[in-house]
Design an enzyme around this catalytic site. Structure first.
Site, PDB file in Angstrom:
ATOM      1  N   ASP A   1       0.812  -1.221   0.000  1.00  0.00           N
ATOM      2  CA  ASP A   1       0.000   0.000   0.000  1.00  0.00           C
ATOM      3  C   ASP A   1       0.840   1.263   0.000  1.00  0.00           C
ATOM      4  O   ASP A   1       0.331   2.351  -0.261  1.00  0.00           O
ATOM      5  CB  ASP A   1      -0.844   0.045   1.284  1.00  0.00           C
TER       6      ASP A   1
HETATM    7  C1  GLC Z   1      -1.664  -3.939   5.331  1.00  0.00           C
HETATM    8  C2  GLC Z   1      -2.839  -3.944   4.418  1.00  0.00           C
HETATM    9  C3  GLC Z   1      -2.601  -4.818   3.239  1.00  0.00           C
HETATM   10  C4  GLC Z   1      -1.310  -4.457   2.565  1.00  0.00           C
HETATM   11  C5  GLC Z   1      -0.172  -4.443   3.552  1.00  0.00           C
HETATM   12  C6  GLC Z   1       1.102  -3.938   2.937  1.00  0.00           C
HETATM   13  O1  GLC Z   1      -1.514  -5.151   5.942  1.00  0.00           O
HETATM   14  O2  GLC Z   1      -3.986  -4.379   5.078  1.00  0.00           O
HETATM   15  O3  GLC Z   1      -3.658  -4.712   2.316  1.00  0.00           O
HETATM   16  O4  GLC Z   1      -1.090  -5.386   1.551  1.00  0.00           O
HETATM   17  O5  GLC Z   1      -0.487  -3.606   4.624  1.00  0.00           O
HETATM   18  O6  GLC Z   1       1.068  -2.586   2.644  1.00  0.00           O
HETATM   19  C1  GLC Z   2      -1.206  -0.611   5.201  1.00  0.00           C
HETATM   20  C2  GLC Z   2       0.157  -0.181   5.540  1.00  0.00           C
HETATM   21  C3  GLC Z   2       0.159   1.165   6.169  1.00  0.00           C
HETATM   22  C4  GLC Z   2      -0.631   2.135   5.334  1.00  0.00           C
HETATM   23  C5  GLC Z   2      -2.033   1.601   5.115  1.00  0.00           C
HETATM   24  C6  GLC Z   2      -2.846   2.494   4.264  1.00  0.00           C
HETATM   25  O1  GLC Z   2      -1.877  -0.950   6.345  1.00  0.00           O
HETATM   26  O2  GLC Z   2       0.767  -1.105   6.401  1.00  0.00           O
HETATM   27  O3  GLC Z   2       1.463   1.576   6.357  1.00  0.00           O
HETATM   28  O4  GLC Z   2      -0.683   3.387   5.920  1.00  0.00           O
HETATM   29  O5  GLC Z   2      -1.946   0.353   4.515  1.00  0.00           O
HETATM   30  O6  GLC Z   2      -4.081   1.914   3.977  1.00  0.00           O
END
Ligand code: GLC
Ligand code: GLC
Length: 821
Positions: free
Chosen positions: A493
């Site tokens: 993300d």
């Molecule tokens: C969080 C989000 C997931 C994403 C991951 C890496 O666990 O829920 O959707 O793939 O962060 O950013």
């Molecule tokens: C995931 C990531 C986090 C980010 C979020 C946004 O959870 O781990 O760092 O801010 O996604 O949706």
């Protein structure tokens, strides 16, 4: 406790499937989940937390303040008061924090029991939500272990939330005037907004006659007081307050006179109830809640035998769910996680997605499209029918373009417009989710189920069509290297290659500052190969030869593009940025190698034959592996790069910036297993295994019975410290890695494969697996020192060629012996 280093705060009770916390001041609150269907609660080891109905944002039943000081204040509290001396305490330690003579918290499967003793008075509270009901039970037993008669007051306390947790925490100019309650026959009803557009209310009931009650929080607490010293508890006197506005509260006061050796059971029931729109009030035309439908439910659950029955049914239910896979390996941490805790966490992530924990506030995120699809991997074997419904729900939010809303709300099941779409990996996860469901259940017919786009009536097409559109969504969005465009982000993300944000507070994921970029993702490319091969297999099963070969061809083309443009010499590149410069390449000064593209490409089989996979895995081992797990990338970004986005917003070693993002570790375990490296796959498995890490609880800090999203990486000052426990794809992916790839018991379209890739030191293991109605008792045999794959498979004494057990007859028990020579 002062000064000395405590490494553990409890122990596992494997027989009872409980984690036993022996000391209330764990490094962080260690929580558990109540409820499995419609009503849920989160409950910490000191009874903190809250309850909600279906949706932690829109139907919050009790109030909770996050990021409080101390961390965890507010919950399902009880207070005991010795009416002779005036001394009072919390049997769950918080919030009064009296130094108890003994304390124990047992987190079990969908229940928590906290017991303690203080000055000879024993207390035991068991919190759970019975199956099929929307009521949370607090079964409470108070005992007198002294030689004298005691006169006690027992007070309960919950703070009601005015339903929408977001509004509840912000809209005080209105909310301080809307709160309403009723008290009737000892039951406290919370009915804010019932007078207007709501037909639901909460209730809080007690099985004993009351000496008093309170429903206005500040009458209960007293001016300028907190939950550690409520005036009502201190004085031993309820005020029988009725909330009009301000903060509706629920508190009962029960007098307990206990002879030496005597104990009494008190049941509290905290429930949620909906009345028919036409029957909201009684008498009709009044403003009084019609209680004729809820009262029988309350009476039922204030009954001791019913409560015991409900608790037994919950235990039986879990025994049944867990019996689908039970393993006996030479490793206790593996057995414990596979047989109990990892499966349990998979249930919780399936139910909560990423919405509700002590790190997810319940108002931030709904159900993730990508997340919920992956959660299926670890859940589908327990209740395939629920997985089926989830797939239909998720697919119904898919857009006509094949794209997807990134999230949807569990209550409405509608796509969440605030976050929107454009995460270009999202649609492909649907194919992988459906594949895992069909492999488990054999239910190919789901592909013909009619499913709408964006929940629009009239847009229904067979699910199979949705999957084809998912694939085409990628194919219609290829960049200059024939690799998939990344969009707002992919699995990571925080890799926001089109955002270029320089404005404080701007959301990285949803702000698109620069359009027309050509940023591409090697991770999505690998994922596409995996998905295209799955869809090709589904096409074949449907007798659609043309599409079978079409999708295979697409997979091959993508593989070629990866090998040509995605290979960096010693590992797979991660991406190309907006300007088509490589990311995750030796050409970069920071962020030279990333874990995601190694794992995803190798899981898709890319580079296995040609040897690149082994080279990439060597690089992972050299550059990314630490004693606490495998970090996401190296070297960590030491400054903010607008062209990379959120990933470089985190200080080095945390989260996506070179943290040990546990979700991706199993991708490497699976890759190692695919390359026949059992020792290394298992070694990585053990490094992040929570039960193994229990021994360093003081360092790890989060719960030792579940995975956390992240463990601080080697660049962080707190290397080894976990954060964001519970809600992470880590649960489903680790379950997949250990059960399907290391232990190698893997559902396929044709049947169950037995393909263990286990440590060379093992001499085999045993497992029971229920699959499509047949029970398989599996013994894997091997001599210590040998490493390799299954060479002989004997099913009910008959040798079978290959390593797939043909689908059996439902109801049968089959004996399987697999030999690795
Ligand atoms: C969080 C989000 C997931 C994403 C991951 C890496 O666990 O829920 O959707 O793939 O962060 O950013
Ligand atoms: C995931 C990531 C986090 C980010 C979020 C946004 O959870 O781990 O760092 O801010 O996604 O949706």
């Amino acid at each position: 406790m002062s000064g000395e280093i405590i490494l553990k705060f409890g122990h596992f009770d494997d027989e009872n499937r409980e984690y036993v916390i022996e000391s209330p001041d764990t490094p962080l609150p260690w929580i558990n989940y109540l409820g499995l269907e419609e009503m849920y609660g989160i409950c910490s080891n000191t009874a903190g937390g809250y309850s909600f109905y279906k949706d932690a944002r829109l139907r919050r039943i009790t109030r909770y303040r996050y990021n409080n000081a101390p961390f965890d204040i507010g919950g399902r509290y009880l207070y005991l008061r010795d009416n002779d001396s005036g001394a009072f305490w919390s049997p769950s330690w918080q919030p009064v924090k009296t130094d108890l003579d003994s304390y124990e918290c047992r987190h079990g499967l969908s229940y928590t029991t906290i017991s303690s003793k203080y000055r000879g008075i024993s207390s035991e509270m068991t919190y759970f939500i019975p199956l099929g009901e929307t009521v949370e039970i607090w079964k409470t037993v108070i005992g007198n272990q002294t030689t004298k008669e005691v006169n006690l007051s027992l007070f309960s306390s919950v703070e009601f939330c005015l339903w929408d947790a977001q509004d509840d925490a912000t809209n005080f100019q209105r909310n301080f005037s809307t709160g309403q309650v009723e008290v009737e026959d000892g039951v406290i009803y919370h009915k804010t907004e019932y007078r207007e557009r709501r037909n639901h209310f909460a209730y809080f009931a007690c099985s004993m006659p009351l000496a008093g009650f309170d429903t206005q929080r500040d009458e209960f607490l007293g001016k300028y007081r907190g939950f550690d010293k409520p005036l009502v508890v201190e004085s031993g006197q309820s005020r029988n307050s009725i909330a009009n506005g301000w903060a509706p509260h629920g508190s009962h006061h029960v007098l307990l006179n206990l002879k030496p050796g005597e104990s009494k059971e008190v049941i509290f029931a905290l429930g949620y109830f909906e009345n028919d729109e036409q029957e909201k009030f009684d008498p009709p035309g009044s403003q009084i809640i019609n209680k004729s439908h809820v009262r029988p439910v309350i009476d039922k659950w204030l009954n001791k035998d019913q409560v015991d029955l409900g608790f037994r049914q919950l235990k039986d239910y879990w025994n049944e769910l867990l019996s689908v896979l039970q393993v006996q390996t030479p490793d206790a941490d593996t057995n414990r996680m596979v047989n109990i805790w990892n499966a349990y966490q998979c249930m919780v992530t399936f139910n909560m997605s990423r919405s509700t924990s002590f790190y997810e506030s319940g108002i931030g995120r709904g159900m993730g499209f990508r997340d919920s699809n992956q959660d299926l991997f670890g859940f589908v074997h327990m209740i395939p029918e629920k997985a089926r419904q989830r797939i239909i729900d998720i697919a119904s939010t898919q857009l006509e373009t094949g794209g997807a809303y990134h999230q949807y709300q569990p209550l409405t099941k509608r796509g969440n417009n605030d976050i929107g779409s454009g995460f270009n990996d999202d649609p492909l996860w649907l194919i992988l989710g459906v594949a895992s469901y069909i492999k488990e259940s054999g239910d190919l017919a789901i592909l013909d189920a009619l499913v709408p786009y964006d929940n629009k009536e009239g847009s229904e097409v067979p699910l199979y069509e949705h999957l084809v559109r998912s694939l085409n969504y990628t194919l219609e969005r290829l960049g200059p290297h024939d690799l998939p465009l990344i969009g707002r982000a992919d699995w990571n993300d925080c890799l926001n290659l089109n955002c270029f944000s320089t404005t404080p507070g701007e959301p990285f994921q949803t702000t698109e500052n620069q359009s027309g970029g050509v940023a591409e993702s090697v991770m999505i490319a690998g994922q596409f190969v995996l998905a295209a091969e799955e869809l090709s297999a589904m096409a074949a099963l449907r007798g659609n030869d043309a599409e079978e070969s079409e999708f295979m061809k697409r997979a091959e083309q993508m593989t070629a593009a990866i090998l040509e443009h995605g290979w960096d010499g010693k590992w797979f590149k991660r991406a190309y940025d907006f300007y088509s410069n490589p990311i995750g390449s030796s050409a970069n000064s920071e962020g030279q190698i990333f874990i995601e593209s190694q794992g995803m490409c190798i899981m898709a089989g890319v580079g296995i034959k040609s040897g690149q996979a082994s080279i990439a895995l060597e690089s992972v081992n050299e550059r990314l592996a630490t004693e606490h797990g495998i970090v996401l990338q190296q070297p960590a970004y030491t400054r903010y790069y607008p062209e990379l986005g959120e990933i470089s917003s985190y200080p080095p070693g945390y989260k996506e910036n070179a943290g040990i993002f546990c979700h991706t570790n199993p991708w490497i375990m699976i890759s190692e297993a695919m390359c026949s490296n059992g020792d290394r796959a298992f070694d990585y498995y053990k490094r992040i295994n929570p039960s193994k890490r229990e021994a360093i609880s003081e360092v790890h800090k989060c719960e030792p019975y579940v995975y956390s999203q992240m463990i601080a990486g080697k660049d962080a000052p707190t290397h080894g410290e976990a954060k964001n426990s519970w809600l992470s794809g880590t649960a489903a992916l680790n379950f997949t890695a250990i059960s399907q790839w290391i232990l190698g018991i893997r559902p396929t379209y044709e049947g169950l494969i037995i393909d263990p890739v286990i440590p060379s030191s093992w001499t085999g293991f045993q497992a029971t697996r229920k699959f499509r109605g047949t029970t398989y008792n599996i013994t894997v045999e091997k001599e210590a020192g040998v490493s390799g794959r299954v060479t002989e498979l004997i099913v009910d004494s008959v040798p079978v060629s290959g390593n797939i057990i043909p689908v059996g007859r439902p109801g049968n028990t089959v004996t399987v012996i697999a030999k690795i020579v």
